[in-house]
Design a protein around this motif. Structure first.
Motif, PDB file in Angstrom:
ATOM      1  N   UNK A 118       4.057   0.026   2.401  1.00  0.00           N
ATOM      2  CA  UNK A 118       3.617   0.130   3.807  1.00  0.00           C
ATOM      3  C   UNK A 118       2.637  -1.376   3.757  1.00  0.00           C
ATOM      4  N   UNK A 119       3.400  -2.715   4.414  1.00  0.00           N
ATOM      5  CA  UNK A 119       2.548  -3.817   4.575  1.00  0.00           C
ATOM      6  C   UNK A 119       2.654  -3.861   6.658  1.00  0.00           C
ATOM      7  N   UNK A 173       0.829  -1.356   0.024  1.00  0.00           N
ATOM      8  CA  UNK A 173       0.054   0.115   0.502  1.00  0.00           C
ATOM      9  C   UNK A 173       1.016   1.408   0.160  1.00  0.00           C
ATOM     10  N   UNK A 174       0.265   2.185  -0.993  1.00  0.00           N
ATOM     11  CA  UNK A 174       1.214   3.484  -1.407  1.00  0.00           C
ATOM     12  C   UNK A 174       1.460   4.415   0.214  1.00  0.00           C
ATOM     13  N   UNK A 175       2.162   4.739   1.495  1.00  0.00           N
ATOM     14  CA  UNK A 175       2.383   5.546   2.077  1.00  0.00           C
ATOM     15  C   UNK A 175       2.000   6.931   1.830  1.00  0.00           C
ATOM     16  N   UNK A 176       0.931   7.300   1.678  1.00  0.00           N
ATOM     17  CA  UNK A 176       0.406   8.484   1.844  1.00  0.00           C
ATOM     18  C   UNK A 176       1.012   9.354   2.589  1.00  0.00           C
ATOM     19  N   UNK A 177       0.638   9.162   4.100  1.00  0.00           N
ATOM     20  CA  UNK A 177       1.638  10.485   4.708  1.00  0.00           C
ATOM     21  C   UNK A 177       3.333  10.199   4.357  1.00  0.00           C
TER      22      UNK A 177
END
Length: 235
Positions: free
Chosen positions: A223-224, A204-208
């Protein structure tokens, strides 16, 4: 003399009356009476019916005890279209993500925990502790031969895994991360499948923090997890 004559006359009269009476008895009457005159139409004790009844009149359409159905049922009717077994399906991956920046190399981060004996076997991190020395593997199947990379957690259970140089954020949808069993972890029994720790977790894309710099090289950060190991607990 007169008495004698009177007696003779009386005798003659009696003889005459007797003769007449005798003749009357022998003469048959003109219409002799009948004790039982025959009726004009003699009655019949059992007049025959116009149509004599029959004890067993056959029906117009005799019933049949076992009438065969129009379409006899079958215990196992053949299907109109025989079922087709689905072919072996390859593993599914999320759709290719779009990014506001150019093609980048891939970095994966996460944390690994050790479950408490109180919640062993449950999909929870209650009272879990960070695990140091756990190994996480990244496998990407976007080529004929899968590409893999590994990283180890620090004392806080954190890891940062760098994907092979041929993997970019444009092909990361075919990559999954998972835990690697290790005998070097004495308190750990086996990896758990919490958040895909065994079957493989999608990145998953780390949006922060979508980008991270490692050795002056910029990576797209994913991130996982968090992942967890099952503990070795006393019986």
């Amino acid at each position: 003399m007169a008495k004698t004559l009177l007696l003779l006359q009386l005798s003659l009269l009696l003889v005459t009356c007797f003769t007449v009476f005798a003749e009357d008895e022998n003469v048959a009457p003109a219409h002799p009476p009948t004790s039982h005159p025959p009726p004009a139409h003699p009655p019949t004790s059992h007049p025959p019916p116009a149509h004599p009844p029959t004890s067993h009149t056959p029906p117009a359409h005799p019933p049949t005890s076992h009438t065969p159905p129009a379409h006899p049922p079958t215990s196992h009717p053949p299907p109109a279209h025989p079922p087709v077994l689905p072919p072996h399906m390859p593993p599914t991956y999320p759709p290719k993500p779009s990014y506001p920046f150019a093609r980048k190399l891939v970095a994966v981060q996460g944390v690994v925990f050790l479950k408490s004996c109180k919640y062993a076997g449950n999909n929870t991190l209650s009272e879990a502790t960070p695990l140091a020395g756990a190994i996480v593997k990244l496998q990407c199947n976007n080529t004929a031969k899968p590409l893999t990379a590994q990283a180890q957690t620090d004392k806080n259970g954190y890891f940062l895994l760098l994907a092979p140089k041929t993997i970019t954020n444009y092909a990361v949808h075919k990559c999954k991360a998972s835990l690697v069993p290790s005998s070097k972890l004495p308190m750990c029994k086996q990896p758990s499948d919490l958040h895909g720790g065994v079957s493989g977790a999608i990145l998953n894309v780390d949006k922060k923090k979508p980008l991270v710099s490692v050795n002056k090289v910029e990576y797209a950060l994913f991130t996982v997890g968090p992942f967890a190991f099952e503990p070795k607990c006393p019986h």
